[in-house]
Write an enzyme that holds these catalytic residues in place. Sequence first.
Site, PDB file in Angstrom:
ATOM      1  N   HIS A  96       3.149   6.075   0.292  1.00  0.00           N
ATOM      2  CA  HIS A  96       4.247   6.655   0.960  1.00  0.00           C
ATOM      3  C   HIS A  96       5.555   7.004   0.192  1.00  0.00           C
ATOM      4  O   HIS A  96       6.643   5.961   0.070  1.00  0.00           O
ATOM      5  CB  HIS A  96       4.967   5.005   1.856  1.00  0.00           C
ATOM      6  CG  HIS A  96       4.582   5.502   3.253  1.00  0.00           C
ATOM      7  ND1 HIS A  96       3.693   5.786   4.066  1.00  0.00           N
ATOM      8  CD2 HIS A  96       3.471   4.289   3.617  1.00  0.00           C
ATOM      9  CE1 HIS A  96       3.318   5.935   4.737  1.00  0.00           C
ATOM     10  NE2 HIS A  96       2.882   4.889   4.688  1.00  0.00           N
ATOM     11  N   GLU A 118      -1.567   8.061   3.296  1.00  0.00           N
ATOM     12  CA  GLU A 118      -1.295   9.008   4.732  1.00  0.00           C
ATOM     13  C   GLU A 118      -1.169  10.260   5.147  1.00  0.00           C
ATOM     14  O   GLU A 118      -1.211  11.074   5.714  1.00  0.00           O
ATOM     15  CB  GLU A 118      -0.210   8.179   4.601  1.00  0.00           C
ATOM     16  CG  GLU A 118       0.585   8.568   3.603  1.00  0.00           C
ATOM     17  CD  GLU A 118       0.744   7.488   2.301  1.00  0.00           C
ATOM     18  OE1 GLU A 118       1.822   7.793   1.538  1.00  0.00           O
ATOM     19  OE2 GLU A 118      -0.356   7.015   2.512  1.00  0.00           O
TER      20      GLU A 118
END
Length: 371
Positions: A96, A118
């Site tokens: 992130h 992600e």
Amino acid sequence: MRIGVPKEIKDQEYRVGLTPASVRELVSRGHVVMVQAGAGAALGLSDHSYTVAGAKLVPDAQAVYGDAEMIVKVKEPQLSERALLKPGQILYAYLHLAADREQTADLVKSGSVCIAYETVTGPDGRLPLLSPMSEVAGRMSVQVAAAYLEKPRGSMGLLLGGVPGVAPAHVVVIGAGVVGTSAVQIAVGMGARVTVLDRNVDRLRHLGLVFGNRVVTVYSSVDSLERAVLSADAVIGAVLVPGAEAPRLVTRAMVARMKGGSVVVDVAIDQGGCFETSRPTSHTHPTYVVDGVLHYCVTNMPAAVSRTSTFALNNATLAYAMAIADKGWSRALAEDRGLRAGLNICRGNVTYAAVASAHGYAHVPVEQVLA
């Protein structure tokens, strides 16, 4: 390949990068897996279960990082862990980075090869390594909202599903992706009045077909979002722009006009949050109040259900871990476009465009790095 699994050290983070079953798969393919002692103990995975699976137990993080070619983690490395990374070492974890300038700078400086769960994409363009934790966080978000709507938690004292003769709470879900759909499922099941907003009409149509008149679907605009938020008892932020900062859709002015004692659960906080009033919190100190509105912005929500989360995550991440270990990172990425999308930082270069843009780095395409 020598693969290291450190114990997670983020606040109340109990998940672990590899389960004993995953270790066994990797060992059976000729790889060496080093697991830090106690890494899985909090979720009932004993050191003995790892040694039976073929892992080599090591005493501390220094031993893991010092000898491993690839580090398999769950959450982003904390400051002390980033100092242990070596040039060329593979880091495979949730990162992130678009919302974390300090971590980005440290990973660039480390010279490591950073593959972010992600941003790995599947053949259908979806995010297969993010989806399991999105499902967990989406389901949890409504449980959290229900708990914090109770008076002893500082809110207005509402039962989410109401009772005969008393209306249920109004839950507004911003975003109809994996998180939003999971949140809607639980909110409907608990008997709440549910409104979901998105700009993807196909996603809204799907939810309408699945849930019928138990859910109100609304095309998201500034006007419709404001009206929904101001009428809500609980708002779930479920917005995602893959790999990039979340848009701040709910302004501070909107929050100031929300019902006193209402609850915000910002699941998008890992990517910066979708409320202007959001800031990261932890399981130790999960909430704060702005203008009478209780905010829950825990950055590792699924850690609260660490056993479920660990097994769900391993189901998704193991195949890619095996590909990287079997082939080496450069060949694995060259042969798999979806895995290639997971490379965010490589040997001092920022290879993910949204991360480079967020922090002012030059973007170096993955293909250039591989060449």
